[in-house]
Design a protein around this motif. Structure first.
Motif, PDB file in Angstrom:
ATOM      1  N   LYS A 279     -20.905  52.350  73.237  1.00 48.02           N
ATOM      2  CA  LYS A 279     -21.383  51.131  72.585  1.00 48.02           C
ATOM      3  C   LYS A 279     -22.518  51.432  71.619  1.00 48.02           C
ATOM      4  N   GLN A 280     -22.541  50.639  70.582  1.00 47.78           N
ATOM      5  CA  GLN A 280     -23.622  50.711  69.597  1.00 47.78           C
ATOM      6  C   GLN A 280     -24.563  49.541  69.868  1.00 47.78           C
ATOM      7  N   GLY A 281     -25.810  49.685  69.499  1.00 46.62           N
ATOM      8  CA  GLY A 281     -26.754  48.572  69.600  1.00 46.62           C
ATOM      9  C   GLY A 281     -27.212  48.307  71.025  1.00 46.62           C
ATOM     10  N   LYS A 282     -27.613  47.051  71.245  1.00 40.44           N
ATOM     11  CA  LYS A 282     -28.232  46.692  72.531  1.00 40.44           C
ATOM     12  C   LYS A 282     -27.184  46.417  73.611  1.00 40.44           C
ATOM     13  N   GLU A 283     -27.652  46.400  74.866  1.00 36.66           N
ATOM     14  CA  GLU A 283     -26.764  46.053  75.983  1.00 36.66           C
ATOM     15  C   GLU A 283     -26.398  44.578  75.899  1.00 36.66           C
ATOM     16  N   ARG A 284     -25.111  44.280  76.143  1.00 35.42           N
ATOM     17  CA  ARG A 284     -24.654  42.878  76.107  1.00 35.42           C
ATOM     18  C   ARG A 284     -23.703  42.622  77.261  1.00 35.42           C
ATOM     19  N   ILE A 285     -23.619  41.346  77.647  1.00 36.38           N
ATOM     20  CA  ILE A 285     -22.788  40.980  78.793  1.00 36.38           C
ATOM     21  C   ILE A 285     -21.303  41.254  78.521  1.00 36.38           C
ATOM     22  N   ASP A 286     -20.858  41.123  77.252  1.00 41.32           N
ATOM     23  CA  ASP A 286     -19.434  41.346  76.975  1.00 41.32           C
ATOM     24  C   ASP A 286     -19.045  42.818  77.167  1.00 41.32           C
ATOM     25  N   HIS A 287     -20.014  43.736  77.038  1.00 44.26           N
ATOM     26  CA  HIS A 287     -19.718  45.149  77.302  1.00 44.26           C
ATOM     27  C   HIS A 287     -19.350  45.313  78.780  1.00 44.26           C
ATOM     28  N   VAL A 288     -20.126  44.655  79.636  1.00 42.37           N
ATOM     29  CA  VAL A 288     -19.872  44.734  81.085  1.00 42.37           C
ATOM     30  C   VAL A 288     -18.525  44.086  81.413  1.00 42.37           C
ATOM     31  N   MET A 289     -18.264  42.925  80.792  1.00 43.45           N
ATOM     32  CA  MET A 289     -16.994  42.221  81.053  1.00 43.45           C
ATOM     33  C   MET A 289     -15.797  43.089  80.669  1.00 43.45           C
ATOM     34  N   GLN A 290     -15.916  43.775  79.535  1.00 40.71           N
ATOM     35  CA  GLN A 290     -14.809  44.631  79.075  1.00 40.71           C
ATOM     36  C   GLN A 290     -14.541  45.780  80.045  1.00 40.71           C
ATOM     37  N   ILE A 291     -15.599  46.445  80.471  1.00 42.34           N
ATOM     38  CA  ILE A 291     -15.385  47.610  81.338  1.00 42.34           C
ATOM     39  C   ILE A 291     -14.856  47.165  82.708  1.00 42.34           C
ATOM     40  N   LEU A 292     -15.293  45.980  83.174  1.00 41.23           N
ATOM     41  CA  LEU A 292     -14.750  45.441  84.428  1.00 41.23           C
ATOM     42  C   LEU A 292     -13.268  45.099  84.264  1.00 41.23           C
ATOM     43  N   PHE A 293     -12.915  44.590  83.105  1.00 40.46           N
ATOM     44  CA  PHE A 293     -11.517  44.277  82.806  1.00 40.46           C
ATOM     45  C   PHE A 293     -10.658  45.551  82.880  1.00 40.46           C
ATOM     46  N   TYR A 294     -11.150  46.650  82.322  1.00 43.28           N
ATOM     47  CA  TYR A 294     -10.409  47.919  82.388  1.00 43.28           C
ATOM     48  C   TYR A 294     -10.275  48.388  83.835  1.00 43.28           C
ATOM     49  N   LEU A 295     -11.371  48.264  84.585  1.00 40.01           N
ATOM     50  CA  LEU A 295     -11.340  48.674  85.991  1.00 40.01           C
ATOM     51  C   LEU A 295     -10.301  47.865  86.768  1.00 40.01           C
ATOM     52  N   TYR A 296     -10.239  46.576  86.465  1.00 43.10           N
ATOM     53  CA  TYR A 296      -9.285  45.678  87.133  1.00 43.10           C
ATOM     54  C   TYR A 296      -7.850  46.152  86.876  1.00 43.10           C
ATOM     55  N   ILE A 297      -7.521  46.412  85.610  1.00 42.56           N
ATOM     56  CA  ILE A 297      -6.158  46.853  85.270  1.00 42.56           C
ATOM     57  C   ILE A 297      -5.856  48.202  85.940  1.00 42.56           C
ATOM     58  N   MET A 298      -6.823  49.105  85.877  1.00 45.93           N
ATOM     59  CA  MET A 298      -6.602  50.439  86.462  1.00 45.93           C
ATOM     60  C   MET A 298      -6.376  50.333  87.972  1.00 45.93           C
ATOM     61  N   GLU A 299      -7.132  49.459  88.625  1.00 41.01           N
ATOM     62  CA  GLU A 299      -6.939  49.266  90.058  1.00 41.01           C
ATOM     63  C   GLU A 299      -5.538  48.706  90.338  1.00 41.01           C
ATOM     64  N   MET A 300      -5.125  47.725  89.537  1.00 46.35           N
ATOM     65  CA  MET A 300      -3.794  47.138  89.710  1.00 46.35           C
ATOM     66  C   MET A 300      -2.693  48.188  89.495  1.00 46.35           C
ATOM     67  N   LYS A 301      -2.995  49.191  88.678  1.00 43.96           N
ATOM     68  CA  LYS A 301      -2.024  50.264  88.423  1.00 43.96           C
ATOM     69  C   LYS A 301      -2.050  51.338  89.513  1.00 43.96           C
ATOM     70  N   GLY A 302      -2.957  51.194  90.473  1.00 38.78           N
ATOM     71  CA  GLY A 302      -2.986  52.127  91.603  1.00 38.78           C
ATOM     72  C   GLY A 302      -4.033  53.225  91.524  1.00 38.78           C
ATOM     73  N   PHE A 303      -4.911  53.182  90.518  1.00 38.42           N
ATOM     74  CA  PHE A 303      -5.965  54.188  90.428  1.00 38.42           C
ATOM     75  C   PHE A 303      -7.087  53.874  91.409  1.00 38.42           C
ATOM     76  N   ASN A 304      -7.714  54.906  91.925  1.00 38.04           N
ATOM     77  CA  ASN A 304      -8.888  54.712  92.769  1.00 38.04           C
ATOM     78  C   ASN A 304     -10.114  54.615  91.852  1.00 38.04           C
ATOM     79  N   VAL A 305     -10.676  53.404  91.748  1.00 35.45           N
ATOM     80  CA  VAL A 305     -11.834  53.192  90.869  1.00 35.45           C
ATOM     81  C   VAL A 305     -12.989  52.624  91.685  1.00 35.45           C
ATOM     82  N   LYS A 306     -14.191  52.973  91.318  1.00 37.82           N
ATOM     83  CA  LYS A 306     -15.356  52.422  92.033  1.00 37.82           C
ATOM     84  C   LYS A 306     -16.473  52.007  91.077  1.00 37.82           C
ATOM     85  N   GLU A 307     -16.431  52.516  89.849  1.00 39.09           N
ATOM     86  CA  GLU A 307     -17.432  52.114  88.860  1.00 39.09           C
ATOM     87  C   GLU A 307     -16.937  52.443  87.454  1.00 39.09           C
ATOM     88  N   GLY A 308     -17.551  51.755  86.471  1.00 39.00           N
ATOM     89  CA  GLY A 308     -17.295  52.071  85.074  1.00 39.00           C
ATOM     90  C   GLY A 308     -18.599  52.530  84.443  1.00 39.00           C
TER      91      GLY A 308
END
Ligand code: SF4
Length: 184
Positions: free
Chosen positions: A87-116
């Motif tokens: 990410k460029q610039g300052k920390e924003r809530i949408d950055h967190v939402m996006q990475i959680l969204f990726y984690l969600y899909i990866m978990e649904m696909k069967g990956f072992n995830v615990k953090e982004g």
């Protein structure tokens, strides 16, 4: 289809999601693309040095039903995997939402995830985003809200100042009353 960009746009304004569902798009300039490329190159060396993953894959695409996620990198460790966005610039809530969204899909696909991970280039800061059942429920709720917004079921009221910086203003043309913008 709901992508990481959809999630980012939803965080900014649900009306953008509605406009995209209708076929309108935001223009990405060449300068924006080049800026990201330069930062990516520097970052790969940093990631191997600091995090010591077994492997790094750039821009994988994960699909689960109509959800599509493509984090900047996925880092493979011994028994788990971690998505990472630059990410460029300052920390924003949408950055967190996006990475959680990726984690969600990866978990649904069967990956072992615990953090982004979010890597803020200018600050050289690596931010960890935890993922557990709470975050899974949060993402599921956001996805439901995005589906409603796509169908125009969400009433939109925004500070008018936000609309001035919105790449969709030309298509949206909200009704501005003082400092408030409304979609009717
Ligand atoms: S112009 Fe304003 S109301 Fe319309 S999409 Fe952009 S932020 Fe939302």
């Amino acid at each position: 289809m709901i992508s990481g960009t959809t999630v980012k746009h939803f965080a900014y304004c649900p009306q953008i999601v509605r406009l995209e569902a209708m076929g309108f798009t935001e223009r990405v300039t060449e300068a924006m693309r080049e800026g990201l490329e330069v930062d990516r190159e520097k970052t790969v060396n940093f990631l191997y040095g600091v995090l010591k993953p077994l492997n790094i894959v750039a821009k994988p695409i994960f699909r689960y039903n109509d959800l599509v996620g493509s984090p900047d990198y996925v880092l493979f460790f011994n028994n788990y995997v971690t998505p990472l966005d630059i990410k460029q610039g300052k920390e924003r809530i949408d950055h967190v939402m996006q990475i959680l969204f990726y984690l969600y899909i990866m978990e649904m696909k069967g990956f072992n995830v615990k953090e982004g991970l979010l890597y803020y280039v200018q600050q050289g800061r690596l931010k960890k985003v935890r993922y557990s059942f709470r975050e899974r429920n949060y993402v599921a709720r956001i996805i439901d809200e995005i589906r409603d917004a796509m169908k125009g079921k969400v009433k939109v009221t925004q500070p008018a100042s936000k609309c001035k910086n919105c790449g969709f203003f030309h298509w949206c043309r909200p009704k501005i009353k003082g400092i408030i913008a409304e979609i009717e």
